[in-house]
Enzyme design. Structure first.
Site, PDB file in Angstrom:
ATOM      1  N   ARG A 183      25.248  38.113  42.433  1.00 51.88           N
ATOM      2  CA  ARG A 183      26.346  37.386  41.762  1.00 51.88           C
ATOM      3  C   ARG A 183      27.474  36.987  42.727  1.00 51.88           C
ATOM      4  O   ARG A 183      28.659  37.106  42.407  1.00 51.88           O
ATOM      5  CB  ARG A 183      26.944  38.200  40.612  1.00 51.88           C
ATOM      6  CG  ARG A 183      26.035  38.502  39.467  1.00 51.88           C
ATOM      7  CD  ARG A 183      25.429  37.280  38.772  1.00 51.88           C
ATOM      8  NE  ARG A 183      24.295  37.703  38.013  1.00 51.88           N
ATOM      9  CZ  ARG A 183      23.050  37.738  38.499  1.00 51.88           C
ATOM     10  NH1 ARG A 183      22.774  37.291  39.714  1.00 51.88           N
ATOM     11  NH2 ARG A 183      22.068  38.190  37.773  1.00 51.88           N
ATOM     12  N   SER A 236      27.555  38.424  30.714  1.00 52.94           N
ATOM     13  CA  SER A 236      27.934  39.762  31.192  1.00 52.94           C
ATOM     14  C   SER A 236      29.350  39.721  31.756  1.00 52.94           C
ATOM     15  O   SER A 236      29.653  38.891  32.612  1.00 52.94           O
ATOM     16  CB  SER A 236      26.980  40.231  32.290  1.00 52.94           C
ATOM     17  OG  SER A 236      25.703  40.403  31.738  1.00 52.94           O
ATOM     18  N   GLU A 308      32.509  40.356  36.498  1.00 57.10           N
ATOM     19  CA  GLU A 308      31.695  39.200  36.912  1.00 57.10           C
ATOM     20  C   GLU A 308      32.406  37.929  36.432  1.00 57.10           C
ATOM     21  O   GLU A 308      32.367  36.893  37.080  1.00 57.10           O
ATOM     22  CB  GLU A 308      30.309  39.301  36.269  1.00 57.10           C
ATOM     23  CG  GLU A 308      29.383  38.157  36.634  1.00 57.10           C
ATOM     24  CD  GLU A 308      27.954  38.369  36.121  1.00 57.10           C
ATOM     25  OE1 GLU A 308      27.472  39.525  36.112  1.00 57.10           O
ATOM     26  OE2 GLU A 308      27.341  37.375  35.700  1.00 57.10           O
TER      27      GLU A 308
HETATM   28  C1  LIG Z   1      25.743  33.288  26.641  1.00 58.98           C
HETATM   29  C2  LIG Z   1      25.865  33.413  28.134  1.00 58.98           C
HETATM   30  C3  LIG Z   1      24.830  33.940  28.859  1.00 58.98           C
HETATM   31  C4  LIG Z   1      24.929  34.039  30.249  1.00 58.98           C
HETATM   32  N1  LIG Z   1      23.881  34.570  30.951  1.00 58.98           N
HETATM   33  C5  LIG Z   1      23.945  34.647  32.292  1.00 58.98           C
HETATM   34  C6  LIG Z   1      22.854  35.166  33.042  1.00 58.98           C
HETATM   35  O1  LIG Z   1      21.813  35.528  32.521  1.00 58.98           O
HETATM   36  N2  LIG Z   1      22.978  35.237  34.390  1.00 58.98           N
HETATM   37  C7  LIG Z   1      24.110  34.818  35.038  1.00 58.98           C
HETATM   38  O2  LIG Z   1      24.166  34.893  36.283  1.00 58.98           O
HETATM   39  N3  LIG Z   1      25.172  34.330  34.349  1.00 58.98           N
HETATM   40  C8  LIG Z   1      25.128  34.231  33.006  1.00 58.98           C
HETATM   41  N4  LIG Z   1      26.193  33.738  32.306  1.00 58.98           N
HETATM   42  C9  LIG Z   1      27.439  33.381  33.016  1.00 58.98           C
HETATM   43  C10 LIG Z   1      27.522  31.908  33.451  1.00 58.98           C
HETATM   44  O3  LIG Z   1      26.724  31.089  32.626  1.00 58.98           O
HETATM   45  C11 LIG Z   1      27.087  31.710  34.908  1.00 58.98           C
HETATM   46  O4  LIG Z   1      27.914  32.424  35.795  1.00 58.98           O
HETATM   47  C12 LIG Z   1      27.140  30.236  35.310  1.00 58.98           C
HETATM   48  O5  LIG Z   1      26.540  30.069  36.569  1.00 58.98           O
HETATM   49  C13 LIG Z   1      28.546  29.651  35.353  1.00 58.98           C
HETATM   50  O6  LIG Z   1      28.412  28.238  35.476  1.00 58.98           O
HETATM   51  P1  LIG Z   1      29.577  27.287  34.962  1.00 58.98           P
HETATM   52  O7  LIG Z   1      29.240  25.896  35.359  1.00 58.98           O
HETATM   53  O8  LIG Z   1      29.849  27.499  33.531  1.00 58.98           O
HETATM   54  O9  LIG Z   1      30.773  27.809  35.846  1.00 58.98           O
HETATM   55  P2  LIG Z   1      32.335  28.095  35.413  1.00 58.98           P
HETATM   56  O10 LIG Z   1      32.324  29.169  34.394  1.00 58.98           O
HETATM   57  O11 LIG Z   1      32.922  26.781  35.020  1.00 58.98           O
HETATM   58  O12 LIG Z   1      32.902  28.580  36.765  1.00 58.98           O
HETATM   59  C14 LIG Z   1      32.457  29.803  37.350  1.00 58.98           C
HETATM   60  C15 LIG Z   1      32.891  29.806  38.821  1.00 58.98           C
HETATM   61  O13 LIG Z   1      32.164  28.790  39.529  1.00 58.98           O
HETATM   62  C16 LIG Z   1      33.057  27.894  40.191  1.00 58.98           C
HETATM   63  N5  LIG Z   1      32.462  26.554  40.157  1.00 58.98           N
HETATM   64  C17 LIG Z   1      31.871  25.928  39.106  1.00 58.98           C
HETATM   65  N6  LIG Z   1      31.407  24.714  39.475  1.00 58.98           N
HETATM   66  C18 LIG Z   1      31.743  24.556  40.785  1.00 58.98           C
HETATM   67  C19 LIG Z   1      31.553  23.513  41.757  1.00 58.98           C
HETATM   68  N7  LIG Z   1      30.922  22.366  41.459  1.00 58.98           N
HETATM   69  N8  LIG Z   1      32.034  23.710  42.999  1.00 58.98           N
HETATM   70  C20 LIG Z   1      32.660  24.868  43.348  1.00 58.98           C
HETATM   71  N9  LIG Z   1      32.862  25.891  42.479  1.00 58.98           N
HETATM   72  C21 LIG Z   1      32.412  25.729  41.220  1.00 58.98           C
HETATM   73  C22 LIG Z   1      34.362  27.961  39.379  1.00 58.98           C
HETATM   74  O14 LIG Z   1      35.471  27.598  40.163  1.00 58.98           O
HETATM   75  C23 LIG Z   1      34.378  29.446  38.984  1.00 58.98           C
HETATM   76  O15 LIG Z   1      34.911  30.211  40.035  1.00 58.98           O
HETATM   77  C24 LIG Z   1      26.117  33.612  30.919  1.00 58.98           C
HETATM   78  C25 LIG Z   1      27.172  33.066  30.164  1.00 58.98           C
HETATM   79  C26 LIG Z   1      27.043  32.966  28.791  1.00 58.98           C
HETATM   80  C27 LIG Z   1      28.183  32.355  27.995  1.00 58.98           C
END
Ligand SMILES: Cc1cc2nc3c(=O)[nH]c(=O)nc-3n(C[C@H](O)[C@H](O)[C@H](O)COP(=O)(O)OP(=O)(O)OC[C@H]3O[C@@H](n4cnc5c(N)ncnc54)[C@H](O)[C@@H]3O)c2cc1C
Length: 315
Positions: A183, A236, A308
């Site tokens: 992560r 998580s 996380e």
């Molecule tokens: C129901 C549910 C289930 C989930 N299951 C999992 C799982 O199984 N495994 C897991 O690892 N995670 C899981 N997650 C957490 C989440 O989906 C992941 O961490 C995902 O990768 C976040 O992506 P996001 O685009 O929503 O990022 P955001 O939530 O928008 O941002 C997260 C971080 O990434 C950075 N970021 C986003 N896009 C960029 C970019 N283009 N350039 C630079 N930085 C960027 C942001 O600044 C921030 O620091 C889950 C979440 C939910 C709601």
């Protein structure tokens, strides 16, 4: 309200002022961003990064907001939204860089979602992304978080990543240089002002489609049975600690915190590493519950649970 702002003269996307972020975030909570910018084209982001640097305006790069707890007080800066763009089709945006009988190397813009990419790869009968079934959010977020499951993580299939920042301009790093770990990634690499613009992944062509699809189905069923997906959450909340045989969820459960509440925030009865917004939660409730969990788990097991979830704004 959507307004063009004198700060962003060349920006062709949408500029919103004092925009409520709770509608965007998966948690459905949080305050307003002073500026929310939605780029139309990749080139738009450069101006935003530059303005932020030159005017010293704090910047936050938002993917799809699925791993965020946004403060009720909002964010006094620029939020650059790198989520999926309306009307863009992934099949028209993916570039095949190299292909032979065994594998394929593809380059994908980072604002597409993980689900879009998984779906596309399944249609092509490519394997390697099965582990990602059910992980929401953008590919940019996947790189930042090295998102994954017990079946694998993005760092294992990513070959290299293209970045852009005001300080360094455009640059690429290999997966090894990024230093993907559980992560996360190498210290100091993604400083909050470095944007992930595209991701190059290597996928396999040798696995039978039935096998790929059965793995994906298995993962979806596993998640459906174990995860509380009915109410807003961020997945998580804590990373699994490295120095414990028990994962974060098991530790929280052992500390008898399942069902524990602060205001409208509640530790899920189904999976203790999920904190749910039961409808009336404020970000502060979730934050206080996080602290309560950390304190109790530390008092009982001397283990520090590291969040996380990413915090945006002041708590
Ligand atoms: C129901 C549910 C289930 C989930 N299951 C999992 C799982 O199984 N495994 C897991 O690892 N995670 C899981 N997650 C957490 C989440 O989906 C992941 O961490 C995902 O990768 C976040 O992506 P996001 O685009 O929503 O990022 P955001 O939530 O928008 O941002 C997260 C971080 O990434 C950075 N970021 C986003 N896009 C960029 C970019 N283009 N350039 C630079 N930085 C960027 C942001 O600044 C921030 O620091 C889950 C979440 C939910 C709601």
């Amino acid at each position: 309200m959507k307004t063009k702002d004198s700060l962003f003269k060349k920006f062709r996307g949408q500029v919103f002022k004092n925009k409520d972020l709770s509608k965007i975030a998966a948690y459905k909570i949080g305050g307003k961003a002073k500026f929310l910018l939605v780029p139309k084209k990749d080139e738009d982001v450069e101006e935003v990064l530059k303005v932020s640097q030159e005017k010293s305006i704090p910047l936050f790069i938002l993917g799809s907001g699925t791993n965020l707890l946004i403060s009720d007080k909002g964010f006094e800066g620029i939020v650059l939204w790198m989520g999926p763009r309306a009307g863009e089709k992934i099949n028209q945006s993916i570039k095949v860089l190299k292909e032979d009988d065994q594998s394929v190397l593809i380059k994908v813009p980072a604002h597409f979602s993980k689900a879009q990419l998984l779906d596309f790869s399944l249609r092509k009968k490519w394997s390697g992304l099965e582990f990602s079934a059910g992980i929401p959010g953008s590919l940019g977020g996947a790189v930042y978080m090295n998102a994954g499951t017990k079946w694998g993580s993005y760092g294992e299939v990513i070959e290299c990543v293209d970045f852009v920042s005001a300080a360094k301009g455009h640059f690429s790093l290999t997966s090894k240089d990024i230093g993907f770990r559980y992560r996360g990634h190498g210290e100091g690499l993604l400083d909050g002002a470095t944007l992930v613009s595209s991701v190059t992944l290597k996928l396999s062509k040798t696995k039978p489609l039935e096998k790929i699809l059965s793995t994906v189905d298995e993962i979806y069923s596993y998640r459906g049975l174990r995860q509380p997906l009915e109410l807003p959450n961020c997945g998580s909340v804590f990373k699994n600690p490295v120095n414990s045989e028990k994962g974060a969820g098991r530790l929280i459960e052992a500390a008898q915190l399942k069902g524990s509440k602060v205001g409208g925030a509640e530790v899920s009865l189904k999976h203790a590493n999920f904190i749910l917004n039961t409808g009336s939660a404020k970000a502060q409730h979730v934050h206080s519950l996080i602290r309560k969990i950390q304190n109790k788990v530390y008092a009982q097991f001397s283990i520090n649970l590291e969040p996380e979830v990413i915090f945006l704004g002041k708590f």
